[in-house]
Design a protein around this motif. Structure first.
Motif, short mmCIF file in Angstrom:
data_model
loop_
_atom_site.label_atom_id
_atom_site.label_comp_id
_atom_site.label_asym_id
_atom_site.label_seq_id
_atom_site.Cartn_x
_atom_site.Cartn_y
_atom_site.Cartn_z
N UNK A 31 -30.92 14.83 29.85
CA UNK A 31 -31.05 13.98 31.03
C UNK A 31 -30.37 12.64 30.77
N UNK A 32 -30.22 11.89 31.84
CA UNK A 32 -29.69 10.53 31.75
C UNK A 32 -30.75 9.59 32.30
N UNK A 33 -30.89 8.44 31.67
CA UNK A 33 -31.72 7.37 32.22
C UNK A 33 -30.79 6.22 32.57
N UNK A 34 -31.34 5.18 33.11
CA UNK A 34 -30.53 4.01 33.45
C UNK A 34 -29.80 3.46 32.23
N UNK A 35 -30.47 3.52 31.08
CA UNK A 35 -29.92 2.88 29.89
C UNK A 35 -29.53 3.83 28.77
N UNK A 36 -29.68 5.14 28.96
CA UNK A 36 -29.49 6.03 27.82
C UNK A 36 -29.14 7.44 28.28
N UNK A 37 -28.48 8.16 27.40
CA UNK A 37 -28.28 9.59 27.56
C UNK A 37 -29.22 10.27 26.58
N UNK A 38 -30.04 11.18 27.07
CA UNK A 38 -31.02 11.87 26.24
C UNK A 38 -30.49 13.28 25.96
N UNK A 39 -30.38 13.60 24.68
CA UNK A 39 -29.92 14.91 24.26
C UNK A 39 -31.12 15.79 23.93
N UNK A 40 -30.88 17.09 23.85
CA UNK A 40 -31.97 18.02 23.53
C UNK A 40 -32.64 17.67 22.19
N UNK A 41 -31.85 17.28 21.20
CA UNK A 41 -32.42 16.91 19.91
C UNK A 41 -33.32 15.68 20.03
N UNK A 42 -32.97 14.76 20.95
CA UNK A 42 -33.83 13.59 21.19
C UNK A 42 -35.18 14.02 21.73
N UNK A 43 -35.18 14.99 22.61
CA UNK A 43 -36.44 15.46 23.20
C UNK A 43 -37.37 16.02 22.11
N UNK A 44 -36.79 16.72 21.16
CA UNK A 44 -37.59 17.28 20.06
C UNK A 44 -38.21 16.16 19.24
N UNK A 45 -37.39 15.20 18.83
CA UNK A 45 -37.92 14.13 17.98
C UNK A 45 -38.89 13.23 18.74
N UNK A 46 -38.63 12.97 20.02
CA UNK A 46 -39.55 12.14 20.80
C UNK A 46 -40.92 12.80 20.93
N UNK A 47 -40.92 14.10 21.20
CA UNK A 47 -42.20 14.82 21.30
C UNK A 47 -42.93 14.79 19.97
N UNK A 48 -42.21 15.01 18.88
CA UNK A 48 -42.82 14.97 17.55
C UNK A 48 -43.44 13.61 17.29
N UNK A 49 -42.73 12.55 17.61
CA UNK A 49 -43.23 11.20 17.36
C UNK A 49 -44.51 10.93 18.15
N UNK A 50 -44.50 11.22 19.43
CA UNK A 50 -45.67 10.98 20.27
C UNK A 50 -46.86 11.81 19.77
N UNK A 51 -46.63 13.10 19.53
CA UNK A 51 -47.71 13.98 19.06
C UNK A 51 -48.25 13.50 17.72
N UNK A 52 -47.35 13.10 16.81
CA UNK A 52 -47.78 12.68 15.48
C UNK A 52 -48.62 11.40 15.55
N UNK A 53 -48.16 10.40 16.30
CA UNK A 53 -48.94 9.17 16.41
C UNK A 53 -50.30 9.44 17.04
N UNK A 54 -50.34 10.32 18.03
CA UNK A 54 -51.61 10.66 18.67
C UNK A 54 -52.58 11.28 17.66
N UNK A 55 -52.07 12.13 16.80
CA UNK A 55 -52.93 12.85 15.86
C UNK A 55 -53.24 12.10 14.57
N UNK A 56 -52.35 11.20 14.13
CA UNK A 56 -52.48 10.67 12.77
C UNK A 56 -52.60 9.16 12.63
N UNK A 57 -52.24 8.39 13.64
CA UNK A 57 -52.25 6.94 13.46
C UNK A 57 -53.68 6.42 13.47
N UNK A 58 -54.04 5.56 12.50
CA UNK A 58 -55.42 5.06 12.43
C UNK A 58 -55.78 4.18 13.62
#
Length: 97
Positions: free
Chosen positions: A44-71
């Motif tokens: 997808x494209x946003x106003x400020x960025x082009x989002x690639x499929x690999x970005x979607x994978x890492x973004x989901x990982x980051x959100x899920x990880x912080x939700x599960x592990x951040x104190x």
């Protein structure tokens, strides 16, 4: 806000290293399941960025990880490309800083 102790900072650094490992593992798993070319396609494209499929994978990982592990006693605001339309993202979720 009090400055965390050296011991607390070391534990947070170790957590972030675990996040780094998780991102690597998830991207490598996606690469085994999909072609490298498909991970390089534009999702997808946003106003400020082009989002690639690999970005979607890492973004989901980051959100899920912080939700599960951040104190919960160390609230943070995540600032990351791709989250512009999500508003303010904090962990624990919704906790003001």
């Amino acid at each position: 806000m009090a400055i965390p102790s050296e011991q607390k900072l070391d534990s947070l650094r170790l957590l972030l290293c675990q996040l780094q490992d998780k991102i690597r593992d998830d991207v490598l798993a996606a690469r085994r399941n999909d072609s490298t070319e498909s991970l390089a396609t534009v999702a997808t494209h946003t106003i400020s960025d082009t989002i690639y499929q690999i970005d979607k994978i890492s973004e989901k990982t980051i959100i899920d990880w912080f939700t599960a592990h951040w104190p919960s006693d160390e609230p943070l605001e995540l600032v990351m490309e791709g989250l512009e339309d999500s508003g303010i993202v904090t962990f624990p979720a919704g906790r003001p800083l």
